[in-house]
Structures are given as C-alpha cells and as structure tokens.
Design a protein around this motif. Structure first.
Motif, PDB file in Angstrom:
ATOM      1  N   GLY A 185       0.777  -1.220   0.000  1.00  0.00           N
ATOM      2  CA  GLY A 185       0.000   0.000   0.000  1.00  0.00           C
ATOM      3  C   GLY A 185       0.815   1.279   0.000  1.00  0.00           C
ATOM      4  O   GLY A 185       0.260   2.378  -0.114  1.00  0.00           O
ATOM      5  N   ALA A 186       2.153   1.140   0.101  1.00  0.00           N
ATOM      6  CA  ALA A 186       2.997   2.329   0.182  1.00  0.00           C
ATOM      7  C   ALA A 186       2.949   3.141  -1.101  1.00  0.00           C
ATOM      8  O   ALA A 186       2.961   4.379  -1.063  1.00  0.00           O
ATOM      9  N   ILE A 187       2.897   2.479  -2.246  1.00  0.00           N
ATOM     10  CA  ILE A 187       2.879   3.205  -3.518  1.00  0.00           C
ATOM     11  C   ILE A 187       1.617   4.062  -3.619  1.00  0.00           C
ATOM     12  O   ILE A 187       1.675   5.230  -4.035  1.00  0.00           O
ATOM     13  N   ASP A 188       0.477   3.497  -3.200  1.00  0.00           N
ATOM     14  CA  ASP A 188      -0.764   4.283  -3.204  1.00  0.00           C
ATOM     15  C   ASP A 188      -0.643   5.492  -2.276  1.00  0.00           C
ATOM     16  O   ASP A 188      -1.063   6.599  -2.630  1.00  0.00           O
ATOM     17  N   LYS A 189      -0.101   5.253  -1.095  1.00  0.00           N
ATOM     18  CA  LYS A 189       0.039   6.327  -0.113  1.00  0.00           C
ATOM     19  C   LYS A 189       0.922   7.451  -0.640  1.00  0.00           C
ATOM     20  O   LYS A 189       0.579   8.645  -0.552  1.00  0.00           O
ATOM     21  N   VAL A 190       2.066   7.082  -1.202  1.00  0.00           N
ATOM     22  CA  VAL A 190       3.005   8.090  -1.702  1.00  0.00           C
ATOM     23  C   VAL A 190       2.407   8.822  -2.901  1.00  0.00           C
ATOM     24  O   VAL A 190       2.555  10.046  -3.032  1.00  0.00           O
ATOM     25  N   ALA A 191       1.736   8.093  -3.775  1.00  0.00           N
ATOM     26  CA  ALA A 191       1.107   8.734  -4.934  1.00  0.00           C
ATOM     27  C   ALA A 191       0.094   9.776  -4.492  1.00  0.00           C
ATOM     28  O   ALA A 191       0.045  10.890  -5.042  1.00  0.00           O
ATOM     29  N   ASP A 192      -0.712   9.444  -3.483  1.00  0.00           N
ATOM     30  CA  ASP A 192      -1.705  10.406  -2.983  1.00  0.00           C
ATOM     31  C   ASP A 192      -1.033  11.644  -2.406  1.00  0.00           C
ATOM     32  O   ASP A 192      -1.447  12.781  -2.680  1.00  0.00           O
ATOM     33  N   LEU A 193      -0.002  11.422  -1.618  1.00  0.00           N
ATOM     34  CA  LEU A 193       0.663  12.557  -0.969  1.00  0.00           C
ATOM     35  C   LEU A 193       1.394  13.447  -1.974  1.00  0.00           C
ATOM     36  O   LEU A 193       1.453  14.665  -1.817  1.00  0.00           O
ATOM     37  N   LEU A 194       1.965  12.834  -3.006  1.00  0.00           N
ATOM     38  CA  LEU A 194       2.688  13.617  -4.010  1.00  0.00           C
ATOM     39  C   LEU A 194       1.766  14.148  -5.114  1.00  0.00           C
ATOM     40  O   LEU A 194       2.220  14.870  -6.010  1.00  0.00           O
ATOM     41  N   LYS A 195       0.485  13.746  -5.044  1.00  0.00           N
ATOM     42  CA  LYS A 195      -0.513  14.205  -6.013  1.00  0.00           C
ATOM     43  C   LYS A 195      -0.157  13.804  -7.440  1.00  0.00           C
ATOM     44  O   LYS A 195      -0.200  14.610  -8.374  1.00  0.00           O
ATOM     45  N   VAL A 196       0.266  12.547  -7.541  1.00  0.00           N
ATOM     46  CA  VAL A 196       0.532  11.957  -8.843  1.00  0.00           C
ATOM     47  C   VAL A 196      -0.162  10.603  -8.884  1.00  0.00           C
ATOM     48  O   VAL A 196      -0.674  10.111  -7.875  1.00  0.00           O
TER      49      VAL A 196
END
Length: 214
Positions: A185-196
């Motif tokens: 789930g880390a990729i989803d989390k980072v994508a959300d935070l970086l807005k990508v």
C-alpha cells in the motif's frame, strides 16, 4: 656411507632451514633414492607424519612422477593424508648429482589440520543469516500508523504544490532506498501525498533503478 648419501647429506642444512622457518607443523624429509627400500636418511619434525630414518618413500611414484603437475623435477602442493587423518600439503623436489642422475628427493609435508579447524571455526563464527524480504509486506495497527506517519514526514505534504518532478523523483528515490515500497500500500500512499498517479510512481521507480544499474 655410500657416495650418494655423502652428497645428499649436504642438503641437511637446507632441510633444517625449511623446518625451522615454518615451525613444528612442517616436516622435511631427505631421501636417498639409490636405496629405495630405506630411502629416508634425514627427517626434521618427523612427528608430523611419523616418518623415520630407514623407511622407504611413499608417494614418489603415484603423486610425483605420475602427476600431471610434475615439471622441472618438482611437484608442489599436492594433498596427502596420514593414517590418523591429518590433512597434509606436500611438495617434492628431486635431487640430481653432477652428471644429472636422480639420486634423492627433498619432501616437505605441512600439516593443515589445525588450519582446517581454524577455518571451520572462523567460517562458522563469521556466518551471517540474511532474511529474505518479500516484495511487499502487509503491516497492521500501530506499525502501519508509524510507517504512514514516516511517509508523511518524508513527503512534507505542505510543500507538495511547490515541488517539481526532480524533487518528487528524489523523494521517491530516498524512500526506495529505505525500503518504503516493500510495504503493501505504500505506492498508493506516496502517490496520494505527491498528487501523482500510481503509474507515475512506478515510472519514477523504473527510472531510479535503471540509473542505479547503469
């Protein structure tokens, strides 16, 4: 004392020099091959293999003369074993008289047993077990909260709108190096935070890992 033995006795100082240089685990034997049945005429550190004056040669034919490594009257560093299971590194050089006849041999037997024991000990002592890591690990509860909080601190979401691609790429590289993306789930989390998108994160990771391999 025959003529050959007189000539071979001149090698005794060499025998002793080798034995004393390499210590008690190094046996050196001088053979008079003109008397094969009792070829041993001098032994230094005979306790290594138990060799004694008056004994015949042992491995001269099988491991020296018939060896593929036999060259220039020498075979070095071949393995032998004693009846009490000592592992011996041996070398044998032939000795010729003034007209080129083989009259003797100088044999060096080094007891490797203690070195083998030490090697096994240090090998076991220094052995490290490395856990295999799954591509993604699923975490629950407090641990997941800690990781989420860590990702948030790395990304610093208050500044995301001001970040360019290069900055985001560096953050993803840092998290990849620290193993963040091993967590489910880390990729989803980072994508959300970086807005990508997730696809963008995957493309960042592909770029990073390609650069690392280059």
């Amino acid at each position: 004392m025959n003529k050959s033995e007189v000539e071979l006795k001149r090698y005794i100082p060499i025998v002793e020099a080798i034995a004393q240089t390499f210590g008690k685990h190094c046996e050196v034997i001088l053979h008079d091959l003109t008397h094969p049945q009792s070829s041993v005429i001098y032994v230094a550190n005979g306790h290594v293999t138990g060799r004694e004056v008056g004994q015949p040669f042992n491995h001269l034919i099988t491991q020296v003369l018939l060896s593929n490594k036999f060259q220039n009257d020498l075979v070095a560093n071949y393995k032998t074993e004693t009846i009490d299971n000592k592992v011996i590194k041996s070398s044998t050089a032939l000795i010729r008289n003034s007209i080129g006849e083989v009259i003797g041999a100088l044999c060096i037997n080094f007891d490797l047993t203690h070195l083998e024991i030490a090697k096994d000990f240090f090998g076991s002592f220094s052995q490290l077990e490395q856990d295999s890591v799954k591509e993604e690990v699923e975490l629950y509860g407090n641990v997941l909260d800690i990781v989420d909080d860590l990702i948030g601190k790395i990304v610093d979401k208050d500044r995301v709108d001001d970040m360019d691609r290069s900055h985001k790429l560096q953050l993803v590289k840092f998290m990849d190096e620290k193993g963040v993306f091993l967590i489910k789930g880390a990729i989803d989390k980072v994508a959300d935070l970086l807005k990508v998108s997730k696809v963008t994160i995957y493309s960042y990771l592909d770029e990073i890992r390609k650069n690392n391999s280059d």
